[in-house]
Design a protein around this motif. Structure first.
Motif, PDB file in Angstrom:
ATOM      1  N   MET A 197      15.038  15.126   6.490  1.00  0.00           N
ATOM      2  CA  MET A 197      15.833  16.003   5.651  1.00  0.00           C
ATOM      3  C   MET A 197      14.999  17.139   5.070  1.00  0.00           C
ATOM      4  O   MET A 197      15.530  18.085   4.536  1.00  0.00           O
ATOM      5  CB  MET A 197      16.485  15.216   4.505  1.00  0.00           C
TER       6      MET A 197
ATOM      7  N   PRO B 151      15.084  20.864   7.861  1.00  0.00           N
ATOM      8  CA  PRO B 151      16.404  21.138   8.423  1.00  0.00           C
ATOM      9  C   PRO B 151      16.396  22.374   9.313  1.00  0.00           C
ATOM     10  O   PRO B 151      15.563  23.275   9.170  1.00  0.00           O
ATOM     11  CB  PRO B 151      17.255  21.385   7.173  1.00  0.00           C
TER      12      PRO B 151
ATOM     13  N   ASP C  90      21.910  23.774   8.354  1.00  0.00           N
ATOM     14  CA  ASP C  90      22.063  22.362   7.994  1.00  0.00           C
ATOM     15  C   ASP C  90      22.277  22.215   6.489  1.00  0.00           C
ATOM     16  O   ASP C  90      21.705  22.981   5.693  1.00  0.00           O
ATOM     17  CB  ASP C  90      20.816  21.573   8.374  1.00  0.00           C
TER      18      ASP C  90
ATOM     19  N   ALA D  90      17.715  10.493   2.360  1.00  0.00           N
ATOM     20  CA  ALA D  90      19.112  10.512   2.773  1.00  0.00           C
ATOM     21  C   ALA D  90      19.488   9.157   3.348  1.00  0.00           C
ATOM     22  O   ALA D  90      18.633   8.424   3.846  1.00  0.00           O
ATOM     23  CB  ALA D  90      19.358  11.595   3.828  1.00  0.00           C
TER      24      ALA D  90
ATOM     25  N   LEU E  33      21.072   7.006   6.232  1.00  0.00           N
ATOM     26  CA  LEU E  33      21.222   7.159   7.668  1.00  0.00           C
ATOM     27  C   LEU E  33      22.215   6.135   8.196  1.00  0.00           C
ATOM     28  O   LEU E  33      22.393   5.065   7.620  1.00  0.00           O
ATOM     29  CB  LEU E  33      19.884   6.975   8.372  1.00  0.00           C
TER      30      LEU E  33
ATOM     31  N   SER F 280      24.548  11.514   2.282  1.00  0.00           N
ATOM     32  CA  SER F 280      24.649  11.004   3.646  1.00  0.00           C
ATOM     33  C   SER F 280      25.468  11.875   4.587  1.00  0.00           C
ATOM     34  O   SER F 280      25.205  11.912   5.781  1.00  0.00           O
ATOM     35  CB  SER F 280      25.267   9.600   3.632  1.00  0.00           C
ATOM     36  N   TRP F 281      26.486  12.559   4.074  1.00  0.00           N
ATOM     37  CA  TRP F 281      27.379  13.334   4.942  1.00  0.00           C
ATOM     38  C   TRP F 281      27.972  14.474   4.130  1.00  0.00           C
ATOM     39  O   TRP F 281      28.146  14.355   2.911  1.00  0.00           O
ATOM     40  CB  TRP F 281      28.489  12.440   5.494  1.00  0.00           C
TER      41      TRP F 281
ATOM     42  N   THR G 138      31.601  18.367  14.553  1.00  0.00           N
ATOM     43  CA  THR G 138      30.358  18.062  13.846  1.00  0.00           C
ATOM     44  C   THR G 138      29.391  19.234  13.991  1.00  0.00           C
ATOM     45  O   THR G 138      29.443  19.991  14.970  1.00  0.00           O
ATOM     46  CB  THR G 138      29.704  16.778  14.383  1.00  0.00           C
TER      47      THR G 138
ATOM     48  N   SER H 222      22.472  13.364  17.166  1.00  0.00           N
ATOM     49  CA  SER H 222      21.951  12.918  15.881  1.00  0.00           C
ATOM     50  C   SER H 222      20.678  13.698  15.524  1.00  0.00           C
ATOM     51  O   SER H 222      19.869  13.997  16.417  1.00  0.00           O
ATOM     52  CB  SER H 222      21.647  11.420  15.947  1.00  0.00           C
ATOM     53  N   PRO H 223      20.460  14.061  14.249  1.00  0.00           N
ATOM     54  CA  PRO H 223      21.365  13.795  13.131  1.00  0.00           C
ATOM     55  C   PRO H 223      22.467  14.841  13.033  1.00  0.00           C
ATOM     56  O   PRO H 223      22.205  16.034  13.011  1.00  0.00           O
ATOM     57  CB  PRO H 223      20.433  13.873  11.920  1.00  0.00           C
TER      58      PRO H 223
ATOM     59  N   LEU I  98      24.839  15.060  10.493  1.00  0.00           N
ATOM     60  CA  LEU I  98      24.771  15.459   9.092  1.00  0.00           C
ATOM     61  C   LEU I  98      26.107  15.834   8.457  1.00  0.00           C
ATOM     62  O   LEU I  98      26.312  15.601   7.267  1.00  0.00           O
ATOM     63  CB  LEU I  98      23.793  16.623   8.883  1.00  0.00           C
ATOM     64  N   GLY I  99      27.002  16.430   9.196  1.00  0.00           N
ATOM     65  CA  GLY I  99      28.247  16.851   8.566  1.00  0.00           C
ATOM     66  C   GLY I  99      29.228  17.406   9.573  1.00  0.00           C
ATOM     67  O   GLY I  99      28.948  17.489  10.769  1.00  0.00           O
TER      68      GLY I  99
END
Length: 265
Positions: A1, A4, A8, A132, A134, A148-149, A186, A191-192, A194-195
């Motif tokens: 994290m 980024p 991100d 964060a 995971l 987390s999201w 997304t 991955s990741p 993230l959102g």
């Protein structure tokens, strides 16, 4: 994290009418510790979990930006001023003009093309989240109290995706298979992730603006929801199992909305 990609999610902070009440609420709910900066930073609050930064906070001031108590999601940018200029050029508005925050970095607040507020953070000495939650193999790892999201609900789904591609450089958006009433993308295809961005045009209540929201991890979502109520918060959407774990939407003691996520019951 702490490394980024541009665009991100990199930080969240709380705009609150009662910083003391908010600090006490999140300390009881997640075990967060709070550090207050000096007057040169407006008494800005850094929330930490086990010593690692998970978010920030700022009390409302008489000359501050008017608005409800809320969590703001910030996206990473290598140049906050250039990103703000791109936002204007692509139909967004600048709510808080870009400014330097000492040696920590630079920030701005935007309204995107769908009317959702979103922050810009250009990292300096402050790189963003230090921890964060995971999700691995359907299980939430190191979840309690960690971001987390990050999710945008918008009525302007296609236009918003174009906006974030152009303004924040989202070049790896993954569109999930569409079904009636569900369109979701997304931020990354791998991955990741993230959102993501959800087409909320069919379920956002009339008068409720589009917006970004944050999920914080919980080792036991149902217990966390009960604790929220005990501490003076409220339940917006009760806990339920989803393909991505157990989720709930709540508000804190001053009405700021956030989400809880953890393993399915």
């Amino acid at each position: 994290m702490t490394h980024p990609k541009p665009g991100d999610p990199i930080w969240v902070d709380l705009y609150t009418a009662d910083p003391d009440a908010s600090i006490a609420f999140y300390a009881e709910l997640f075990g967060w510790e709070a550090e207050r900066a000096g007057a040169e930073f407006g008494g800005y609050i850094t929330f930490r979990k086990d010593g690692k930064a998970v978010g920030g906070g700022m009390g409302k001031t008489e000359d501050g930006v008017d608005g409800p108590d809320q969590w703001t999601v910030y996206l990473s940018s290598p140049d906050a001023r250039a990103t703000a200029a791109k936002a204007k050029a692509h139909g967004g508005v600048v709510v808080v003009e870009p400014m330097d925050v000492g040696e920590l970095g630079a920030m701005a607040i935007l309204g995107d093309v769908g009317g959702a507020g979103v922050g810009i953070w250009q990292p300096g000495a402050h790189a963003g989240f230090e921890t964060a939650a995971l999700v691995e193999g359907g299980k939430w790892i190191d979840a309690e109290g960690a971001p987390s999201w990050f999710e945008l609900h918008t009525r302007a789904y296609d236009a918003s995706l174009d906006f974030y591609r152009e303004v924040f450089g989202w070049d790896d958006v993954f569109a999930m298979p569409e079904v009636p009433g569900f369109r979701y993308s997304t931020i990354h295809s791998t991955s990741p992730m993230l959102g993501g961005v959800m087409d909320a045009s069919e379920f956002l209540p009339e008068g409720q603006p589009a917006g970004w929201s944050v999920y914080f991890g919980s080792a036991d979502v149902d217990k966390s929801v009960a604790k929220v109520v005990e501490l003076g918060g409220a339940v917006v959407a009760p806990a339920m199992d989803t393909p991505y774990g157990r989720m709930a939407t709540v508000t804190d003691v001053t009405g700021a909305r956030f989400n809880l996520g953890g393993d399915a019951a």
